[in-house]
Design a protein around this motif. Sequence first.
Motif, PDB file in Angstrom:
ATOM      1  N   LYS A 408      55.338  16.149 -42.308  1.00 21.22           N
ATOM      2  CA  LYS A 408      54.967  15.148 -41.292  1.00 21.22           C
ATOM      3  C   LYS A 408      53.441  14.943 -41.298  1.00 21.22           C
ATOM      4  O   LYS A 408      52.940  13.821 -41.240  1.00 21.22           O
ATOM      5  CB  LYS A 408      55.439  15.646 -39.907  1.00 21.22           C
ATOM      6  CG  LYS A 408      54.892  14.863 -38.726  1.00 21.22           C
ATOM      7  CD  LYS A 408      55.704  13.623 -38.509  1.00 21.22           C
ATOM      8  CE  LYS A 408      55.484  12.871 -37.264  1.00 21.22           C
ATOM      9  NZ  LYS A 408      54.492  12.249 -36.696  1.00 21.22           N
ATOM     10  N   ILE A 409      52.700  16.032 -41.384  1.00 20.90           N
ATOM     11  CA  ILE A 409      51.242  15.914 -41.424  1.00 20.90           C
ATOM     12  C   ILE A 409      50.826  15.129 -42.664  1.00 20.90           C
ATOM     13  O   ILE A 409      50.008  14.212 -42.601  1.00 20.90           O
ATOM     14  CB  ILE A 409      50.573  17.314 -41.418  1.00 20.90           C
ATOM     15  CG1 ILE A 409      50.883  18.026 -40.095  1.00 20.90           C
ATOM     16  CG2 ILE A 409      49.065  17.205 -41.612  1.00 20.90           C
ATOM     17  CD1 ILE A 409      50.422  19.475 -40.037  1.00 20.90           C
ATOM     18  N   GLY A 410      51.442  15.467 -43.794  1.00 19.16           N
ATOM     19  CA  GLY A 410      51.128  14.750 -45.035  1.00 19.16           C
ATOM     20  C   GLY A 410      51.349  13.252 -44.877  1.00 19.16           C
ATOM     21  O   GLY A 410      50.535  12.433 -45.297  1.00 19.16           O
ATOM     22  N   LYS A 411      52.451  12.911 -44.238  1.00 15.70           N
ATOM     23  CA  LYS A 411      52.793  11.502 -44.032  1.00 15.70           C
ATOM     24  C   LYS A 411      51.713  10.812 -43.201  1.00 15.70           C
ATOM     25  O   LYS A 411      51.269   9.707 -43.528  1.00 15.70           O
ATOM     26  CB  LYS A 411      54.156  11.443 -43.336  1.00 15.70           C
ATOM     27  CG  LYS A 411      54.768  10.076 -43.314  1.00 15.70           C
ATOM     28  CD  LYS A 411      56.272  10.170 -43.070  1.00 15.70           C
ATOM     29  CE  LYS A 411      56.829   8.845 -42.615  1.00 15.70           C
ATOM     30  NZ  LYS A 411      56.946   8.718 -41.161  1.00 15.70           N
ATOM     31  N   GLU A 412      51.287  11.484 -42.132  1.00 14.12           N
ATOM     32  CA  GLU A 412      50.276  10.898 -41.246  1.00 14.12           C
ATOM     33  C   GLU A 412      48.902  10.779 -41.918  1.00 14.12           C
ATOM     34  O   GLU A 412      48.050  10.032 -41.474  1.00 14.12           O
ATOM     35  CB  GLU A 412      50.122  11.759 -39.973  1.00 14.12           C
ATOM     36  CG  GLU A 412      51.363  11.840 -39.131  1.00 14.12           C
ATOM     37  CD  GLU A 412      51.587  10.569 -38.328  1.00 14.12           C
ATOM     38  OE1 GLU A 412      50.588   9.986 -37.873  1.00 14.12           O
ATOM     39  OE2 GLU A 412      52.750  10.162 -38.184  1.00 14.12           O
ATOM     40  N   PHE A 413      48.684  11.586 -42.937  1.00 10.54           N
ATOM     41  CA  PHE A 413      47.408  11.497 -43.645  1.00 10.54           C
ATOM     42  C   PHE A 413      47.577  10.661 -44.919  1.00 10.54           C
ATOM     43  O   PHE A 413      47.245  11.097 -46.014  1.00 10.54           O
ATOM     44  CB  PHE A 413      46.874  12.892 -43.966  1.00 10.54           C
ATOM     45  CG  PHE A 413      46.155  13.547 -42.807  1.00 10.54           C
ATOM     46  CD1 PHE A 413      44.765  13.488 -42.688  1.00 10.54           C
ATOM     47  CD2 PHE A 413      46.867  14.197 -41.816  1.00 10.54           C
ATOM     48  CE1 PHE A 413      44.102  14.076 -41.610  1.00 10.54           C
ATOM     49  CE2 PHE A 413      46.217  14.790 -40.737  1.00 10.54           C
ATOM     50  CZ  PHE A 413      44.827  14.720 -40.631  1.00 10.54           C
ATOM     51  N   GLY A 414      48.131   9.492 -44.765  1.00  8.41           N
ATOM     52  CA  GLY A 414      48.222   8.555 -45.876  1.00  8.41           C
ATOM     53  C   GLY A 414      49.323   8.880 -46.864  1.00  8.41           C
ATOM     54  O   GLY A 414      49.171   8.629 -48.059  1.00  8.41           O
ATOM     55  N   GLY A 415      50.418   9.458 -46.380  1.00  6.81           N
ATOM     56  CA  GLY A 415      51.574   9.685 -47.249  1.00  6.81           C
ATOM     57  C   GLY A 415      51.337  10.735 -48.321  1.00  6.81           C
ATOM     58  O   GLY A 415      51.710  10.553 -49.472  1.00  6.81           O
TER      59      GLY A 415
END
Length: 450
Positions: A408-415
């Motif tokens: 989820k964090i990865g997604k929020e930081f530009g996928g």
Amino acid sequence: MTENEKIFWDRVLELAQSQLKQATFDFFVSDAKLIKIEGNVATILLDDMKKLFWEKNLQPVILTAGFEVFNTEISINYVFEDIPIHDNREAAATNTDTSIENLPIVQNDLNPKYSFENFVIGDENRWAFTASVSVADLPGTTYNPLFIYGGPGLGKTHLLNAIGNAVVANNPNARVKYISAENFINEFVVHIRLQKMDELKQKFRKLDILLIDDIQSLAKKSLAATQEEFFNTFNALHENNKQIVLTSDRTPDDLNDLEQRLVTRFNWGLTVNITPPDFETRVAILNNKIQEYNYKFRTETIEYLAGQFDSNVRDLEGALKDINLVANFKNLDVITVEVAAEAIRARKQDSSPKMIVIPIEEIQKQVGKFYGVTVKEIKSTKRTQNIVLARQVGMYLAREMTDNSLPKIGKEFGGRDHSTVLHAYNKIKNILSQDDSLRIEVDTIKNKIK
Ligand code: ADP
Ligand code: MG
């Protein structure tokens, strides 16, 4: 260490950290040392019971790091810590001469920062302090065991280390060991697994002083075998008039699920209690701790702080750290009550249970603001130094301060991929453990977010 050796070793640690659970890394890897690399052979100093683990699990890491840094296959020569020479952690950390002779071999694991001199005495801890000093003066002959109990943050670990440091100062050859009960349990489990119990027995039974912290961790039914081993160790030391000091958060009799025969032995010597410091002691502790600062505290500021945190010394120290941060940032000469109140605001809120959910977006905003980059840049693929730092600190904080999953964090930081988040997190965490300036930056950002 040469420059390349250092890069190689940092890379080994980084790869190992990314592949292992934190506790495993801490236990098996964190105190290993690279001694040298010569003729494509890396000499690594280890506790010998950890060798098998390295051989089984870390060969690929060494190969990878070897190819990355030296473009060749690096093989390993393990050397072991087995000669009883005593040294403390600080000496180990500052030792840059890496010839084997000069390395600390068996670590007593004392923390050099805790001494009798920097322990402030009040009515609440006077008895514990006095007993500790006599034990350090004449180990094994006065109170054996000495059992110190009390609530968290009241100086038990401090006194335990102070005893060890005083003994080593008097007699550098004394075989002293500080260990938390938790780590004793870990060592026990590992030695069993590697079928090396004899080594563990030898290691502990040749000690002159065993300082064992937070013994309540051993009081669990599931730890019967470890309790048995501890019982044997205790007896072997006690019979030979070797000193044992224990700390606990409760009295021996309140250690439910600890074998009765251990409880009985803990009661053989002297049991002393530490209670929370009263107002006067808190003021004295604060005055003692601010001596090192190069700015002044108003008297009323000290009294204000002593009134804010009344149950434990760790909180008082934490408050001083908060103030220190602000004072250094704003270049203050005098700490007024207003400054202090502002600085500790977050800590006061911290101590009450918090239910606030922090949005990742808020973290990105504050990190961006601090490093002068936009949220859009943080999410982009740009690799400018500032943007990369903001991005990595952001991911670190998102993992640290929120309950979001790595994907989820990865997604929020530009996928980004979850492994990218993990890498950033480990990297920042690693730097934070070594670099005060980044820690101050991160703390400042954190305070803004809260
Ligand atoms: P405990 O082990 O009882 O939880 P610690 O020994 O870790 O507590 O103490 C917490 C912090 O407070 C340490 O940094 C310690 O140096 C400090 N501290 C506790 N009591 C005192 C004291 N009487 N004088 C000076 N520092 C103290
Ligand atoms: Mg402690």
